[in-house]
Each structure stands twice: as C-alpha cells, then as structure tokens.
Write an enzyme that holds these catalytic residues in place. Sequence first.
Site, PDB file in Angstrom:
ATOM      1  N   ARG A 195     -10.433  -4.321  21.673  1.00  0.00           N
ATOM      2  CA  ARG A 195      -9.393  -5.140  21.037  1.00  0.00           C
ATOM      3  C   ARG A 195      -8.124  -5.020  21.874  1.00  0.00           C
ATOM      4  NH1 ARG A 195      -7.771  -3.752  14.861  1.00  0.00           N
ATOM      5  NH2 ARG A 195      -6.864  -1.936  15.851  1.00  0.00           N
ATOM      6  N   TYR A 203       0.827  -1.226   0.000  1.00  0.00           N
ATOM      7  CA  TYR A 203       0.000   0.000   0.000  1.00  0.00           C
ATOM      8  C   TYR A 203       0.858   1.272   0.000  1.00  0.00           C
ATOM      9  CZ  TYR A 203      -3.232   3.441   2.174  1.00  0.00           C
ATOM     10  OH  TYR A 203      -3.964   4.550   2.496  1.00  0.00           O
ATOM     11  N   VAL A 204       1.563   1.530   1.092  1.00  0.00           N
ATOM     12  CA  VAL A 204       2.332   2.779   1.181  1.00  0.00           C
ATOM     13  C   VAL A 204       3.502   2.744   0.200  1.00  0.00           C
ATOM     14  CG1 VAL A 204       3.618   4.305   2.709  1.00  0.00           C
ATOM     15  CG2 VAL A 204       1.652   3.067   3.607  1.00  0.00           C
ATOM     16  N   TYR A 233       4.952  -6.201  17.147  1.00  0.00           N
ATOM     17  CA  TYR A 233       5.154  -5.410  15.927  1.00  0.00           C
ATOM     18  C   TYR A 233       5.907  -4.119  16.241  1.00  0.00           C
ATOM     19  CZ  TYR A 233       3.937  -2.045  12.293  1.00  0.00           C
ATOM     20  OH  TYR A 233       3.984  -1.053  11.351  1.00  0.00           O
ATOM     21  N   PHE A 280      10.160  -0.227   3.033  1.00  0.00           N
ATOM     22  CA  PHE A 280       8.766  -0.377   3.470  1.00  0.00           C
ATOM     23  C   PHE A 280       8.443  -1.823   3.840  1.00  0.00           C
ATOM     24  CE2 PHE A 280       8.847   3.105   0.399  1.00  0.00           C
ATOM     25  CZ  PHE A 280       8.170   4.102   1.077  1.00  0.00           C
ATOM     26  N   SER A 322       3.218  -6.471   9.332  1.00  0.00           N
ATOM     27  CA  SER A 322       2.650  -5.300  10.011  1.00  0.00           C
ATOM     28  C   SER A 322       1.288  -5.521  10.672  1.00  0.00           C
ATOM     29  CB  SER A 322       2.562  -4.135   9.032  1.00  0.00           C
ATOM     30  OG  SER A 322       1.665  -4.468   7.997  1.00  0.00           O
ATOM     31  N   ASP A 335      13.070 -12.011  -1.481  1.00  0.00           N
ATOM     32  CA  ASP A 335      13.161 -11.679  -0.069  1.00  0.00           C
ATOM     33  C   ASP A 335      14.233 -10.598   0.124  1.00  0.00           C
ATOM     34  OD1 ASP A 335      12.653 -12.818   2.854  1.00  0.00           O
ATOM     35  OD2 ASP A 335      14.796 -12.393   2.633  1.00  0.00           O
ATOM     36  N   THR A 382       6.783   3.406  13.031  1.00  0.00           N
ATOM     37  CA  THR A 382       5.351   3.429  13.369  1.00  0.00           C
ATOM     38  C   THR A 382       5.079   4.071  14.723  1.00  0.00           C
ATOM     39  OG1 THR A 382       3.494   1.973  13.984  1.00  0.00           O
ATOM     40  CG2 THR A 382       5.666   1.066  14.247  1.00  0.00           C
ATOM     41  N   PHE A 431       1.327   7.400  11.743  1.00  0.00           N
ATOM     42  CA  PHE A 431       0.142   7.162  12.561  1.00  0.00           C
ATOM     43  C   PHE A 431      -0.854   6.401  11.663  1.00  0.00           C
ATOM     44  CE2 PHE A 431       0.841   9.025  16.809  1.00  0.00           C
ATOM     45  CZ  PHE A 431       2.194   9.235  16.642  1.00  0.00           C
TER      46      PHE A 431
HETATM   47  N1  UFG Z   1     -11.463  -0.482  14.968  1.00  0.00           N
HETATM   48  C1  UFG Z   1     -12.775  -0.839  15.216  1.00  0.00           C
HETATM   49  N2  UFG Z   1     -13.342  -1.798  14.412  1.00  0.00           N
HETATM   50  C2  UFG Z   1     -12.654  -2.395  13.397  1.00  0.00           C
HETATM   51  C3  UFG Z   1     -11.306  -2.019  13.155  1.00  0.00           C
HETATM   52  C4  UFG Z   1     -10.736  -1.056  13.960  1.00  0.00           C
HETATM   53  O1  UFG Z   1     -13.421  -0.333  16.121  1.00  0.00           O
HETATM   54  O2  UFG Z   1     -13.231  -3.269  12.723  1.00  0.00           O
HETATM   55  C5  UFG Z   1     -10.861   0.569  15.796  1.00  0.00           C
HETATM   56  C6  UFG Z   1      -9.614   0.112  16.510  1.00  0.00           C
HETATM   57  O3  UFG Z   1      -9.935  -0.473  17.752  1.00  0.00           O
HETATM   58  C7  UFG Z   1      -8.858   1.425  16.650  1.00  0.00           C
HETATM   59  C8  UFG Z   1      -9.272   2.228  15.414  1.00  0.00           C
HETATM   60  O4  UFG Z   1     -10.463   1.613  14.950  1.00  0.00           O
HETATM   61  O5  UFG Z   1      -9.278   2.096  17.786  1.00  0.00           O
HETATM   62  C9  UFG Z   1      -8.239   2.186  14.318  1.00  0.00           C
HETATM   63  O6  UFG Z   1      -7.870   0.848  14.116  1.00  0.00           O
HETATM   64  P1  UFG Z   1      -6.951   0.370  12.893  1.00  0.00           P
HETATM   65  O7  UFG Z   1      -6.821  -1.115  12.989  1.00  0.00           O
HETATM   66  O8  UFG Z   1      -7.474   0.952  11.630  1.00  0.00           O
HETATM   67  O9  UFG Z   1      -5.566   1.073  13.182  1.00  0.00           O
HETATM   68  P2  UFG Z   1      -4.657   1.006  14.514  1.00  0.00           P
HETATM   69  O10 UFG Z   1      -4.792   2.339  15.181  1.00  0.00           O
HETATM   70  O11 UFG Z   1      -4.898  -0.186  15.332  1.00  0.00           O
HETATM   71  O12 UFG Z   1      -3.242   0.736  13.858  1.00  0.00           O
HETATM   72  C10 UFG Z   1      -2.445   1.707  13.267  1.00  0.00           C
HETATM   73  C11 UFG Z   1      -1.551   1.056  12.231  1.00  0.00           C
HETATM   74  C12 UFG Z   1      -0.664   0.040  12.873  1.00  0.00           C
HETATM   75  C13 UFG Z   1       0.115   0.692  13.976  1.00  0.00           C
HETATM   76  C14 UFG Z   1      -0.818   1.382  14.922  1.00  0.00           C
HETATM   77  C15 UFG Z   1      -0.071   2.162  15.939  1.00  0.00           C
HETATM   78  O13 UFG Z   1      -2.335   0.465  11.248  1.00  0.00           O
HETATM   79  O14 UFG Z   1       0.237  -0.471  11.923  1.00  0.00           O
HETATM   80  O15 UFG Z   1      -1.656   2.298  14.235  1.00  0.00           O
HETATM   81  O16 UFG Z   1      -0.581   1.869  17.195  1.00  0.00           O
HETATM   82  F1  UFG Z   1       0.805  -0.244  14.658  1.00  0.00           F
END
Ligand code: UFG
Length: 320
Positions: A276, A11-12, A138, A70, A74, A51, A114, A166
């Site tokens: 989660r 993606y990125v 991670y 990249f 993840s 790889d 990250t 972020f």
């Molecule tokens: N969420 C939901 N429902 C879902 C999916 C996500 O409520 O089906 C919530 C999560 O709990 C979180 C927010 O939406 O509060 C964002 O979740 P994401 O999974 O989209 O992203 P994250 O914040 O968990 O993760 C991102 C990056 C990671 C990185 C992290 C840093 O994608 O790679 O920020 O903490 F590690």
Amino acid sequence: MKLLVTGGAGYVGSVCAARLLEAGHEVVVLDDLSTGHADAVPEGCRFVQGDVGDVAGPLLAEGFDGVLHFAAKSLVGESMQDPAKYWQGNVVTSLRLLDAMHENGVSRLVFSSTAATYGEPEESPIRETAPTRPTNTYGATKLAIDQAITSYAAAHGLAATSLRYFNVAGAYDRFGERHTVETHLIPIVLQVALGQREQVQIYGDDWPTEDGTCVRDYIHVLDLAEAHLLALETSVPGRHRVYNLGNGTGFSVRQVIDTCRAVTGHPVPAVVAPRRAGDPAVLVASSELARQELGWKPQRQDLADIVRDAWEFTRARQGA
Ligand code: UFG
C-alpha cells in the site's frame, strides 16, 4: 473540570469522553457526525452536533476549563486524493478552535496527533526528538496543527499537550471502532472472522522485516484514554508538550492475523497483495517520555487482550 470534547462521537473520542465522565468531569461533546455516531456519545455528556470551526466559539463563550480535540479527517489514502478536505478540515478548523480558546480564556488543550507526523523513521523505536517528515497529507496537516499549538502556547500561555498515537486498537464497554469505510487491519480481520468479508489482504510480504510484512505498535484505546486524563491533569501553562503513545513492541501483519485467528477461532484466510502506497515498513514508539513525565503506565499491552476486547465489541454490535 468542564471540558469540550471535539470528535466525541468517534472511536477514540467516545472512549475518552466516557473515561472523563467516570473521572468526575463535566463533558460537552461537539461532533458533526461526518464519521462519528450519535449513539456513541456516552450517556451523561451534553451533545452538540456541529462543525468545530463554526460552533466552538459560541460554545466556549459559556466558559470551559479545557478542550480535548479529537475531531479530524483521518484517512491517509483520502488525504492524498483530496488534500483540501484535510487542510480545511484539520488545519483551518483547528486554527479556528485555537482562536476561540484564546478569545474565551480557555487554557488547557489535549490534541490528537499521530505517528504519521514522523513519516519514514530513521530510528526505532521512534522518540519525540526524531525528525518530522510526513509522507502523506494527513500527517502533514497534523504536524501543521502541532506547530500552531506550539506558537499559541508560547504567545498566549496555552497549557497544551499533543499525543502522537501509534496504532490504536481494542474497545471499552460499548465504545469501539465503527468506521463506515474500514481501512485498519484489526477491524478488517475481525470482519473476516464474522463472515462479513471473505479474506484479508496482506499489503506486501517483501518488506525488510523478519517475516516480510509491516510491523506496527498496537496500543489499547483505554491506555490511550488514560494518557489523555494524565495530560490534562499535568498540563503546564505556556508549554506545549509532545508525547508518543505506543507499547514499544512491534507486531507484524502476519502476527496480528495469527493473534486474531487464536482469539476468534476462525481460520481467517489471508492473501498477499501489493504494497500500500505510503506505508512505512516499521513503526514502533518509544513512550519513555510519557512514562517519565506523565506517569503513564499502559495496563493492556498483550496483543491478544487488545484483539479480544475489539472482538467482543464487534460481536456485541452484530448481536452474535
Ligand atoms: N494492512 C494490511 N491489510 C489491510 C489493512 C492494513 O496488510 O487490509 C497493513 C498495513 O499495510 C499496515 C498495517 O496493516 O502495515 C496496519 O495498517 P492500518 O491501516 O491498520 O494502520 P496504519 O499503520 O496504516 O495507520 C495508523 C493510523 C493512522 C496513522 C498511521 C501512522 O491508523 O491514522 O498509523 O503512520 F496515520
């Protein structure tokens, strides 16, 4: 410059590879296609499937000016279940890449770090001086690589920049988020809008935030790509610079879902589910340092614009 982009089928990485080409650089993409897609590699890049740990050495011997790294595992949840995949796939592979760069005299590096390196934050917005105490494997592996880069920069004169992303969202042209296992909020909500899922689960509504749902800082992938170009151009031999990249504004899960409803015109049913594991309540970046030192100016800060780009990409892929 002649640049090696590891993970350029992801993606990125694919968005950055496209922008690097447009800026006039010669781009070689190295990707094992474990999560990336061959058709996401921008036209005009040379593509090598392999790889990073095995192939970067022979490839860099050709002569390169820099590397944008990249390629990584993840998924936060998976990193807790299968740590070896992350320590091997992220840390060991990156060390091999750093050694290959050193052996072949390649001195510029931009690394995808990250927000997960900070763990549960004590301050908001998070600055680069905040303590780094990752709460998942991670984040721990990305922090370990950051630390290795610092050592290599000091010892070998590497001109390195770690960019701590972020929540990346949005799309650029035909390059966007296409994960086989989708865990991210915005693509999941858009799948509901497309009729591919019935509903979105909100992971907890009892967090210490205004509406009880988690708050995140969403950054447009194209603004993120611009930061990579600036990092490359301004890199300093012997220095390892670290920058947080976000918009400095937090949106709750409910606000994100509401924005997706407005953009797509779909009601997007949502249900509250348990929290989660490993989710911090609030993650918002201070990107003051990137603005000051890189001259970075994000152009696409409106959440609706970010979601709209992701939505257009998603619909185009479905042929809708
Ligand atoms: N969420 C939901 N429902 C879902 C999916 C996500 O409520 O089906 C919530 C999560 O709990 C979180 C927010 O939406 O509060 C964002 O979740 P994401 O999974 O989209 O992203 P994250 O914040 O968990 O993760 C991102 C990056 C990671 C990185 C992290 C840093 O994608 O790679 O920020 O903490 F590690």
